[in-house]
Design an enzyme around this catalytic site. Structure first.
Site, PDB file in Angstrom:
ATOM      1  N   THR A  10     -15.755  26.822   7.913  1.00  0.00           N
ATOM      2  CA  THR A  10     -15.908  26.181   6.598  1.00  0.00           C
ATOM      3  C   THR A  10     -16.684  27.066   5.631  1.00  0.00           C
ATOM      4  OG1 THR A  10     -15.719  23.983   7.532  1.00  0.00           O
ATOM      5  CG2 THR A  10     -16.940  24.149   5.473  1.00  0.00           C
TER       6      THR A  10
HETATM    7  N1  LIG Z   1     -18.143  23.196   9.274  1.00  0.00           N
HETATM    8  C1  LIG Z   1     -17.197  23.874   9.933  1.00  0.00           C
HETATM    9  O1  LIG Z   1     -17.240  25.071  10.000  1.00  0.00           O
HETATM   10  C2  LIG Z   1     -16.127  23.046  10.628  1.00  0.00           C
HETATM   11  C3  LIG Z   1     -14.825  23.744  10.844  1.00  0.00           C
HETATM   12  N2  LIG Z   1     -13.885  22.815  11.433  1.00  0.00           N
HETATM   13  C4  LIG Z   1     -14.943  24.924  11.804  1.00  0.00           C
HETATM   14  O2  LIG Z   1     -15.490  24.760  12.862  1.00  0.00           O
HETATM   15  O3  LIG Z   1     -14.435  25.984  11.503  1.00  0.00           O
END
Ligand SMILES: NC(=O)C[C@H](N)C(=O)O
Length: 162
Positions: A10
């Site tokens: 993210t």
């Molecule tokens: N906050 C994040 O990075 C969640 C994302 N789904 C990941 O693990 O890449």
């Protein structure tokens, strides 16, 4: 020299305001370091740009090989938060000697501006990678955790000691 390996998460997602979807483009790392007026001797290398839920053990082996192969003993990895602990464990079990390896990420994309925790996490991870002894760590929420002493609380979105 500090080696930064970018793997996605993210932290580095962009927002398409037409489709409302998140996607990957180039890493925001160079802009963040510039904005932070960072004067550290750094090398940034993108290994992959993926959501960490999609990371395979082959990807993790690639991360390990890069950590092993690089000459420096200070390594920072940007990574998705969902499987950050698993990758930290994978790297720790590869038993790379004499290197401080810190994984960090964000719950809110850097591209979302001041609501993002990415800038803060990057700054603290850079400080941790320069000051912690060799080992594998997760740096989130202003704290650092040993690879085997952390979990992401999926209800609150905070990283906690175990
Ligand atoms: N906050 C994040 O990075 C969640 C994302 N789904 C990941 O693990 O890449």
């Amino acid at each position: 020299m500090i080696q930064i390996f970018v793997t996605g998460g993210t932290f580095d997602k962009e927002y398409n305001f037409v489709t409302g979807k998140l996607f990957f483009q180039d890493s925001n790392l160079p802009e963040m370091l510039d904005r932070g007026r960072c004067t550290l001797d750094l090398n940034v290398r993108t290994l992959m740009m993926v959501d960490s839920l999609e990371l395979t053990d082959l990807d993790r082996e690639n991360i390990v090989n890069n950590c092993r192969g690089v000459a420096t003993n200070q390594i920072l990895i940007t990574h998705g938060t969902d499987t950050m602990q698993q990758t930290a464990e994978y790297i720790a079990k590869a038993d790379i000697q004499g290197k401080t390896i810190v994984l960090t990420g964000a719950m809110i994309p850097y591209a979302f501006g001041s609501s993002s925790d990415g800038f803060f996490n990057l700054g603290s991870a850079l400080a941790f990678v320069q000051s912690l002894p060799p080992g594998v760590y997760v740096a989130m929420n202003g704290r650092y955790f040993s690879w085997d002493g952390v979990k992401k609380n999926r209800s609150t979105g905070y990283f906690e000691p175990v």
